[in-house]
Design an enzyme around this catalytic site. Structure first.
Site, PDB file in Angstrom:
ATOM      1  N   HIS B   6      39.494  -6.833  19.513  1.00 15.56           N
ATOM      2  CA  HIS B   6      38.974  -5.593  18.917  1.00 15.56           C
ATOM      3  C   HIS B   6      37.458  -5.670  18.732  1.00 15.56           C
ATOM      4  O   HIS B   6      36.967  -6.099  17.690  1.00 15.56           O
ATOM      5  CB  HIS B   6      39.676  -5.377  17.575  1.00 15.56           C
ATOM      6  CG  HIS B   6      39.383  -4.057  16.924  1.00 15.56           C
ATOM      7  ND1 HIS B   6      39.939  -3.686  15.732  1.00 15.56           N
ATOM      8  CD2 HIS B   6      38.588  -3.009  17.292  1.00 15.56           C
ATOM      9  CE1 HIS B   6      39.508  -2.491  15.385  1.00 15.56           C
ATOM     10  NE2 HIS B   6      38.680  -2.054  16.318  1.00 15.56           N
ATOM     11  N   HIS B   8      33.801  -3.221  19.647  1.00 15.17           N
ATOM     12  CA  HIS B   8      33.245  -1.959  20.153  1.00 15.17           C
ATOM     13  C   HIS B   8      31.762  -2.182  20.489  1.00 15.17           C
ATOM     14  O   HIS B   8      31.082  -2.984  19.849  1.00 15.17           O
ATOM     15  CB  HIS B   8      33.343  -0.851  19.103  1.00 15.17           C
ATOM     16  CG  HIS B   8      34.728  -0.571  18.609  1.00 15.17           C
ATOM     17  ND1 HIS B   8      35.703  -0.024  19.406  1.00 15.17           N
ATOM     18  CD2 HIS B   8      35.307  -0.755  17.387  1.00 15.17           C
ATOM     19  CE1 HIS B   8      36.823   0.124  18.687  1.00 15.17           C
ATOM     20  NE2 HIS B   8      36.609  -0.322  17.477  1.00 15.17           N
ATOM     21  N   ARG B  70      32.169   2.602  21.197  1.00 14.46           N
ATOM     22  CA  ARG B  70      32.101   2.714  19.740  1.00 14.46           C
ATOM     23  C   ARG B  70      33.118   3.730  19.233  1.00 14.46           C
ATOM     24  O   ARG B  70      33.078   4.915  19.604  1.00 14.46           O
ATOM     25  CB  ARG B  70      30.685   3.155  19.372  1.00 14.46           C
ATOM     26  CG  ARG B  70      30.420   3.151  17.889  1.00 14.46           C
ATOM     27  CD  ARG B  70      28.931   3.365  17.602  1.00 14.46           C
ATOM     28  NE  ARG B  70      28.639   3.030  16.227  1.00 14.46           N
ATOM     29  CZ  ARG B  70      27.411   2.786  15.766  1.00 14.46           C
ATOM     30  NH1 ARG B  70      26.378   2.833  16.591  1.00 14.46           N
ATOM     31  NH2 ARG B  70      27.229   2.495  14.498  1.00 14.46           N
ATOM     32  N   ALA B  71      34.012   3.297  18.343  1.00 15.77           N
ATOM     33  CA  ALA B  71      35.136   4.150  17.947  1.00 15.77           C
ATOM     34  C   ALA B  71      34.671   5.387  17.187  1.00 15.77           C
ATOM     35  O   ALA B  71      35.147   6.495  17.427  1.00 15.77           O
ATOM     36  CB  ALA B  71      36.123   3.354  17.101  1.00 15.77           C
ATOM     37  N   HIS B 177      43.481   3.983  17.213  1.00 21.09           N
ATOM     38  CA  HIS B 177      42.170   3.926  16.541  1.00 21.09           C
ATOM     39  C   HIS B 177      41.588   5.331  16.440  1.00 21.09           C
ATOM     40  O   HIS B 177      41.295   5.956  17.446  1.00 21.09           O
ATOM     41  CB  HIS B 177      41.216   3.015  17.314  1.00 21.09           C
ATOM     42  CG  HIS B 177      40.147   2.417  16.451  1.00 21.09           C
ATOM     43  ND1 HIS B 177      39.327   3.159  15.646  1.00 21.09           N
ATOM     44  CD2 HIS B 177      39.776   1.123  16.256  1.00 21.09           C
ATOM     45  CE1 HIS B 177      38.487   2.345  15.001  1.00 21.09           C
ATOM     46  NE2 HIS B 177      38.749   1.107  15.347  1.00 21.09           N
ATOM     47  N   TYR B 193      40.008   5.248   8.566  1.00 20.88           N
ATOM     48  CA  TYR B 193      40.517   4.203   9.472  1.00 20.88           C
ATOM     49  C   TYR B 193      41.798   3.582   8.916  1.00 20.88           C
ATOM     50  O   TYR B 193      42.802   3.432   9.617  1.00 20.88           O
ATOM     51  CB  TYR B 193      39.463   3.106   9.668  1.00 20.88           C
ATOM     52  CG  TYR B 193      38.390   3.400  10.692  1.00 20.88           C
ATOM     53  CD1 TYR B 193      38.072   4.700  11.080  1.00 20.88           C
ATOM     54  CD2 TYR B 193      37.664   2.364  11.284  1.00 20.88           C
ATOM     55  CE1 TYR B 193      37.082   4.960  12.013  1.00 20.88           C
ATOM     56  CE2 TYR B 193      36.670   2.608  12.221  1.00 20.88           C
ATOM     57  CZ  TYR B 193      36.372   3.897  12.589  1.00 20.88           C
ATOM     58  OH  TYR B 193      35.387   4.136  13.514  1.00 20.88           O
ATOM     59  N   GLU B 283      36.442  -7.076  15.000  1.00 21.39           N
ATOM     60  CA  GLU B 283      35.701  -5.804  15.057  1.00 21.39           C
ATOM     61  C   GLU B 283      34.224  -6.032  14.743  1.00 21.39           C
ATOM     62  O   GLU B 283      33.602  -5.236  14.029  1.00 21.39           O
ATOM     63  CB  GLU B 283      36.292  -4.726  14.147  1.00 21.39           C
ATOM     64  CG  GLU B 283      35.853  -3.327  14.586  1.00 21.39           C
ATOM     65  CD  GLU B 283      36.538  -2.179  13.856  1.00 21.39           C
ATOM     66  OE1 GLU B 283      37.327  -2.411  12.946  1.00 21.39           O
ATOM     67  OE2 GLU B 283      36.271  -1.029  14.248  1.00 21.39           O
TER      68      GLU B 283
END
Lengths: 340, 340
Positions: B6, B8, B70-71, B177, B193, B283
């Protein structure tokens, strides 16, 4: 003594549901008559309590429960304010009767007649009635009266301030508790309740509400939602986003209950959160009923987990009693006047 | 080896943001020119990775990261499908370049061009492109493309099935996500989140999705939201509401990552959830940056917590590597072909 700060009248007599059904039917068809108040005898109330919550409280050694109407039935999403006012009155009056029939075992917490998007005047009035006339010691506040659509402003918004002013004046706390989810994406008990706890906490982290209302107190139920499990995340976000330290800005006025239904969860809660910020609760009979198959005892027997947690006797006494009396001073005063 | 499932590209060169700004400006004013693709040199990509994620991965001894756009910038709430398609392509192409510049260190996971309420055809096409042409090994799936308003059906609804069919055909998993919250009630990183993780899990508990798609696999990030902390609650609700046992109905196909930023949280996760269902992740650089003041090390140094957790060497190896290779078979195949 052991005070359970989180119980709902989930076993109310069927006449209450019949009244509610008639209310909702009349909303659809205004030609229908105004429903009469539900007729419920003292014996019916005694039986539904003695056979259920009180029986189990006695088995587990809980001395007193702060008792409020069934949370999932508050249904603040129903858009008619007059209906909400009457529904809250009927539900709160029934709680009052429980507290008069079992004055040693129950203290009342009010359902507020919220309707999504409307001002809180009726909530202020009902809170005042419940506290000054019915002797209630707290209330439940729904941060998402839309029922899973989150259309209300954050709890730090001035929209909520009239209620906070009345809570401060009366010196009663609110448990932050949503009602049923109307959103098919969010299961009421498995998602919406926990999400609301997490969401409300983060709203408070982002704001500075308790600078404005230094005596306002909130109980966040269900062990604080996701918060204690992600304590490092919240502390790290607060630092990164330059919010004030959570301990100084939030935990002065916010408390988590112990409605976490397994030992590892309670161990985490009591290991991460100060024992000054934890209030004993079981929400029995609530979301989870039945036995933990691994242990042969009920999931919601939270006293068992607290007993097994690594806590000093002093900290356990805070969680069981002293914190609750501090957060609910009207309960404390009543207990003192009875030499308890 | 240690695989972080995980990550990004939160440090992408500024030209990417400029492109996005131009895209959004043109949505407001269609008279503006179609923005040109962002011009980003290999050196810029190298620098933003080497100075940030790769530097930290090396310091912590992570060997490889499954890397996606990028989430919080996916922004699936923007209602124009063509804009979403182009934005996903540009973001995924940039991830592809990272994976070609650092083939030993990064594998790609795709951003899908979701727009709330629209069919998933474009998502199916972009997933196929990313997997078959760019060598990606997974994707991110947003259960709430509305960005905090939860207007999409549950993940068990047939709305999502075309994507699941393609995921099954390609044998790639999705990380569940969400993107940024557009709802002022829900802070993106501190509430939205975590709520999404909890909500998605409960949707799967309520349904029987994996009977229909037995090879579909989901990774629920951020340690599963509130789920492990409330494991007893979820098990109890499943029993009470007569859902199938969670272990048989959900945990066969669902995995939690280790993005939980303190030791007690990781201890709970690894104590409650089977080591077969946990995938290592940090993350990094993500929601939480900076040092844990209690320890003098970064909050998101999750390897440190996994090392300190009570795990056998075998279970730790599952979490660090073997589970990830099992959930992401295309990554496993690539590693095997490189004798890793």
């Amino acid at each position: 003594m052991i005070i359970d700060c989180h119980g709902h009248y989930t076993t109310a007599p069927a006449a209450l549901q019949a009244f509610r059904d008639a209310q909702l039917a009349r909303l659809k068809d205004p030609a229908l008559p105004v429903p009469a108040d539900p007729e419920i005898s003292d014996d019916e109330i005694r039986q539904t309590i003695e056979d259920n919550q009180l029986r189990i409280s006695r088995e587990r050694g809980h001395d007193l429960t702060i008792f409020s109407p069934r949370a999932s039935f508050m249904a603040h999403h129903v858009p008619d304010p007059a209906t909400a006012v009457k529904w809250a009155q009927v539900c709160n009056d029934l709680i009052y009767r429980v507290t008069t029939l079992f004055p040693d075992n129950y203290a009342g917490a009010a359902q507020l007649p919220q309707t999504a998007g409307d001002p809180l005047d009726a909530c202020v009035r009902e809170l005042e009635r419940c506290v000054t006339e019915l002797g209630f010691v707290g209330c439940n506040l729904n941060p998402d009266p839309a029922g899973g659509f989150w259309s209300s402003p954050p709890l730090t918004d001035e929209y909520w301030f009239p209620l906070y002013e009345k809570m401060t004046e009366l010196d009663v706390p609110a448990m932050i508790h949503v009602s049923t989810s109307c959103n098919p994406a969010a299961h009421t008990l498995g998602a919406h309740y926990l999400n609301a706890d997490t969401t409300a906490f983060m709203q408070l982290v982002q704001g500075r509400l308790f600078e404005r209302f230094p005596n306002l107190r909130f109980v966040i139920p269900h062990g604080g939602g996701a918060v204690p499990y992600h304590w490092g995340r919240f502390k790290g976000i607060a630092t990164r986003e330059k919010f004030p330290p959570i301990e100084d800005n939030v935990m002065t006025n916010v408390f988590f209950d112990t409605c976490v239904y397994h030992q590892p969860g309670i161990d985490l809660l009591t290991g991460v959160v100060s024992p000054d910020n934890i209030l004993f609760a079981s929400e029995m009979l609530g979301a989870v009923r039945g036995d933990n198959p691994d242990g042969g005892f009920p999931w919601d027997d939270t006293r068992r987990y607290i007993e097994a947690a690594k806590l000093s006797d002093d900290d356990r006494a805070k969680i069981y009693e002293r914190n609750v009396r501090r957060v609910y001073p009207r309960l404390d005063a009543r207990l003192r006047s009875a030499n308890r």
